[in-house]
Design an enzyme around this catalytic site. Structure first.
Site, PDB file in Angstrom:
ATOM      1  N   GLY A 294      51.325  52.343  42.050  1.00 34.21           N
ATOM      2  CA  GLY A 294      49.997  52.601  41.477  1.00 34.21           C
ATOM      3  C   GLY A 294      49.528  54.010  41.816  1.00 34.21           C
TER       4      GLY A 294
ATOM      5  N   VAL B  25      54.746  71.176  47.303  1.00 35.17           N
ATOM      6  CA  VAL B  25      55.343  72.270  46.525  1.00 35.17           C
ATOM      7  C   VAL B  25      55.086  73.609  47.214  1.00 35.17           C
ATOM      8  CG1 VAL B  25      55.194  73.527  44.331  1.00 35.17           C
ATOM      9  CG2 VAL B  25      55.239  71.016  44.335  1.00 35.17           C
TER      10      VAL B  25
ATOM     11  N   ASP C 181      53.652  50.491  49.782  1.00 32.08           N
ATOM     12  CA  ASP C 181      54.735  49.871  50.548  1.00 32.08           C
ATOM     13  C   ASP C 181      55.955  49.557  49.695  1.00 32.08           C
ATOM     14  OD1 ASP C 181      53.324  47.868  49.262  1.00 32.08           O
ATOM     15  OD2 ASP C 181      53.617  46.407  50.869  1.00 32.08           O
TER      16      ASP C 181
ATOM     17  N   THR D 123      47.967  55.133  48.360  1.00 28.54           N
ATOM     18  CA  THR D 123      47.521  53.872  47.757  1.00 28.54           C
ATOM     19  C   THR D 123      46.033  53.694  48.022  1.00 28.54           C
ATOM     20  OG1 THR D 123      47.628  51.457  47.960  1.00 28.54           O
ATOM     21  CG2 THR D 123      48.457  52.702  49.824  1.00 28.54           C
TER      22      THR D 123
ATOM     23  N   ASP E 145      44.633  50.958  48.412  1.00 32.13           N
ATOM     24  CA  ASP E 145      44.397  49.698  49.128  1.00 32.13           C
ATOM     25  C   ASP E 145      44.311  49.815  50.651  1.00 32.13           C
ATOM     26  OD1 ASP E 145      44.310  48.294  46.789  1.00 32.13           O
ATOM     27  OD2 ASP E 145      46.449  47.789  46.817  1.00 32.13           O
TER      28      ASP E 145
ATOM     29  N   ASP F 146      46.628  49.455  52.795  1.00 31.92           N
ATOM     30  CA  ASP F 146      47.278  48.254  53.323  1.00 31.92           C
ATOM     31  C   ASP F 146      48.560  48.572  54.090  1.00 31.92           C
ATOM     32  OD1 ASP F 146      48.650  49.148  51.118  1.00 31.92           O
ATOM     33  OD2 ASP F 146      48.934  47.176  50.217  1.00 31.92           O
TER      34      ASP F 146
ATOM     35  N   MET G 264      39.109  46.099  43.666  1.00 36.44           N
ATOM     36  CA  MET G 264      40.575  46.012  43.743  1.00 36.44           C
ATOM     37  C   MET G 264      41.028  45.623  45.153  1.00 36.44           C
ATOM     38  SD  MET G 264      42.209  48.829  41.240  1.00 36.44           S
ATOM     39  CE  MET G 264      42.496  48.348  39.533  1.00 36.44           C
TER      40      MET G 264
ATOM     41  N   ARG H 264      44.760  43.480  45.809  1.00 40.21           N
ATOM     42  CA  ARG H 264      45.551  42.264  45.540  1.00 40.21           C
ATOM     43  C   ARG H 264      45.920  41.566  46.834  1.00 40.21           C
ATOM     44  NH1 ARG H 264      49.186  44.943  41.670  1.00 40.21           N
ATOM     45  NH2 ARG H 264      50.254  45.403  43.610  1.00 40.21           N
TER      46      ARG H 264
ATOM     47  N   LYS I 204      14.493  35.355  49.348  1.00 45.81           N
ATOM     48  CA  LYS I 204      15.445  36.469  49.207  1.00 45.81           C
ATOM     49  C   LYS I 204      16.351  36.117  48.025  1.00 45.81           C
ATOM     50  CE  LYS I 204      18.561  39.319  52.081  1.00 45.81           C
ATOM     51  NZ  LYS I 204      19.759  39.559  51.302  1.00 45.81           N
TER      52      LYS I 204
ATOM     53  N   GLU J 273      40.013  41.323  44.647  1.00 47.54           N
ATOM     54  CA  GLU J 273      40.689  40.596  43.555  1.00 47.54           C
ATOM     55  C   GLU J 273      41.717  39.583  44.067  1.00 47.54           C
ATOM     56  OE1 GLU J 273      43.525  44.463  42.671  1.00 47.54           O
ATOM     57  OE2 GLU J 273      43.236  43.061  41.048  1.00 47.54           O
TER      58      GLU J 273
HETATM   59  P1  ATP Z   1      50.864  50.034  45.052  1.00 50.23           P
HETATM   60  O1  ATP Z   1      50.471  49.779  46.491  1.00 50.23           O
HETATM   61  O2  ATP Z   1      49.910  50.895  44.349  1.00 50.23           O
HETATM   62  O3  ATP Z   1      51.220  48.772  44.288  1.00 50.23           O
HETATM   63  P2  ATP Z   1      53.662  50.405  45.545  1.00 50.23           P
HETATM   64  O4  ATP Z   1      54.455  51.597  45.948  1.00 50.23           O
HETATM   65  O5  ATP Z   1      53.575  49.281  46.542  1.00 50.23           O
HETATM   66  O6  ATP Z   1      52.220  50.910  45.109  1.00 50.23           O
HETATM   67  P3  ATP Z   1      55.417  48.812  43.831  1.00 50.23           P
HETATM   68  O7  ATP Z   1      55.303  48.507  42.375  1.00 50.23           O
HETATM   69  O8  ATP Z   1      55.428  47.667  44.769  1.00 50.23           O
HETATM   70  O9  ATP Z   1      54.228  49.846  44.156  1.00 50.23           O
HETATM   71  O10 ATP Z   1      56.761  49.662  44.070  1.00 50.23           O
HETATM   72  C1  ATP Z   1      57.034  50.833  43.320  1.00 50.23           C
HETATM   73  C2  ATP Z   1      58.496  50.885  42.964  1.00 50.23           C
HETATM   74  O11 ATP Z   1      59.272  50.974  44.160  1.00 50.23           O
HETATM   75  C3  ATP Z   1      59.044  49.669  42.239  1.00 50.23           C
HETATM   76  O12 ATP Z   1      58.787  49.672  40.850  1.00 50.23           O
HETATM   77  C4  ATP Z   1      60.533  49.790  42.520  1.00 50.23           C
HETATM   78  O13 ATP Z   1      61.129  50.719  41.662  1.00 50.23           O
HETATM   79  C5  ATP Z   1      60.542  50.350  43.945  1.00 50.23           C
HETATM   80  N1  ATP Z   1      60.734  49.249  44.912  1.00 50.23           N
HETATM   81  C6  ATP Z   1      59.805  48.388  45.388  1.00 50.23           C
HETATM   82  N2  ATP Z   1      60.359  47.493  46.228  1.00 50.23           N
HETATM   83  C7  ATP Z   1      61.679  47.783  46.282  1.00 50.23           C
HETATM   84  C8  ATP Z   1      62.809  47.222  46.960  1.00 50.23           C
HETATM   85  N3  ATP Z   1      62.676  46.147  47.757  1.00 50.23           N
HETATM   86  N4  ATP Z   1      63.999  47.800  46.763  1.00 50.23           N
HETATM   87  C9  ATP Z   1      64.161  48.865  45.962  1.00 50.23           C
HETATM   88  N5  ATP Z   1      63.138  49.443  45.286  1.00 50.23           N
HETATM   89  C10 ATP Z   1      61.918  48.915  45.432  1.00 50.23           C
END
Ligand code: ATP
Length: 344
Positions: free
Chosen positions: A32, A45, A124, A147, A149, A151, A191, A193, A235, A244
């Site tokens: 996200g 960069v 994560d 992120t 979140d 988290d 938000m 999850r 009140k 969510e």
């Molecule tokens: P957010 O906290 O905003 O959801 P996020 O980094 O946790 O962000 P995810 O959709 O969970 O978002 O992971 C992003 C991408 O990382 C996935 O689409 C996938 O390509 C890769 N990924 C996640 N988990 C794994 C895993 N266990 N092994 C390999 N690739 C992974």
């Protein structure tokens, strides 16, 4: 380095050091989007160029890595982006990257540009991907917590949280005005999850009467009793902030139950949704992102790998990706006591 920028003692477990010299690095945003990602990209960069590295941007996260959607970044590529939300490198989720074959293809694409260091800005899930990739291939990876979140363990801040929570606060303040005009109960869904930090912080900052989060079982009967007690003492304006991912089922489900149990209350629901992801990053998010982006490149040059860089007590902290993924931030029960007492 300026003297007021403190650097923590790196965690002794945080990653083995790699021996080969880093010359070409890539940066990507994954999962996200969160406000401040652009400031982090800019920092990576410009720090890389300062150190005479070749810097590449991978478009669309791991999806673009597999496709070879990789562009050379210059200092001017990141001009005028520090104040912008979203991510100029775009972001995506990639099913292929969960599989070894996908990661192997991503490796082949990076090798075409002789990339020997990667900075992943994401949550994560993105770190799980980086960890799997790092364990299979010889390219060092550094994770930056991007992120809304908040988290992820091993950091007091994540890039985007401060902006998202301020967006929620601004919206809830407006909702309180209309709630006050009509003597209404508003249930506002924010938000989160799996994590309740946006709900917790925005709820405390707006004086919410109740805050419902995934980390804590929601006791609807307690809320009903509190609303009835509030009603007895006239009140009539109440705000309930719900994450969510709250196990009770989100704002609509809470509203449905409360309408049954306290039918004479005027109850409205507002789901804030994606406005929490967008917008110009706050000063805090820009500063954190700049500091972490800078540290990511320095870390690669020092031979560090397989770690997330966070900030704890205003010091940089290096956490092995394994731990950043495994450990979740907990919410101290005291926060709920504070909320209850201050909103009474
Ligand atoms: P957010 O906290 O905003 O959801 P996020 O980094 O946790 O962000 P995810 O959709 O969970 O978002 O992971 C992003 C991408 O990382 C996935 O689409 C996938 O390509 C890769 N990924 C996640 N988990 C794994 C895993 N266990 N092994 C390999 N690739 C992974």
């Amino acid at each position: 380095m300026a003297s007021d920028i403190k650097t923590g003692t790196p965690d002794s477990n945080a990653s083995g050091k790699t021996m080969s010299k880093v010359t070409n690095i890539a940066v990507l945003t994954s999962g996200g989007d969160s406000p401040g990602m652009n400031a982090a990209i800019r920092a990576v960069v410009r720090t890389g160029i300062y150190h005479k590295l070749n810097v590449y941007g991978v478009m669309y996260g791991y999806k673009g890595m597999i496709k070879g959607d990789i562009i050379k970044m210059e200092s001017k590529s990141v001009a005028n982006i520090i104040q912008r939300g979203g991510t100029v490198l775009k972001t995506a989720r990639s099913k292929e990257f969960y599989e070894y074959e996908g990661r192997k293809e991503a490796y082949n694409q990076l090798k075409k540009h002789n990339i020997n260091g990667v900075v992943v800005i994401g949550g994560d899930g993105s770190f799980k991907g980086a960890l799997a990739f790092n364990q299979e291939f010889d390219i060092p990876c550094i994770g930056l917590p991007g992120t809304i979140d908040k988290d992820i363990a091993g950091t007091d801040f994540t890039i985007g949280f401060d902006t998202a929570v301020n967006t929620a606060v601004e919206a809830i303040d407006k909702i309180r005005d209309t709630a006050d005009a009509h003597d209404r109960l508003f249930i506002v869904e924010v938000m989160g999850r799996d994590a309740g930090y946006i709900a917790l912080h925005s709820g405390i900052a707006t004086g919410a009467e109740h805050i419902l989060v995934p980390e804590r079982k929601t006791n609807i009967e307690d809320i009903v009793s509190a609303l009835q007690a509030n009603e007895r003492r006239q009140k009539l304006v109440n705000i309930i902030v719900v994450a969510e991912g709250d196990a009770y089922g989100g704002a609509n489900e809470v509203s449905r139950t409360l309408k049954e149990k306290v039918p004479h209350l005027d109850i409205r629901v507002c789901i804030l949704g994606h406005i929490q992801r967008g917008g110009s990053p706050s000063c805090i998010d820009r500063v954190i992102a700049s500091r972490l982006g800078f540290a990511a490149v320095e870390s690669l040059l020092e031979g560090r790998s397989n770690c997330m860089i966070g900030i704890v007590n205003n010091l940089l902290q290096y956490t092995p990706l394994e731990n950043a993924i495994k450990d979740r931030q907990k919410i101290d029960e005291n926060w709920f006591n504070i909320t209850r007492i201050l909103a009474s």
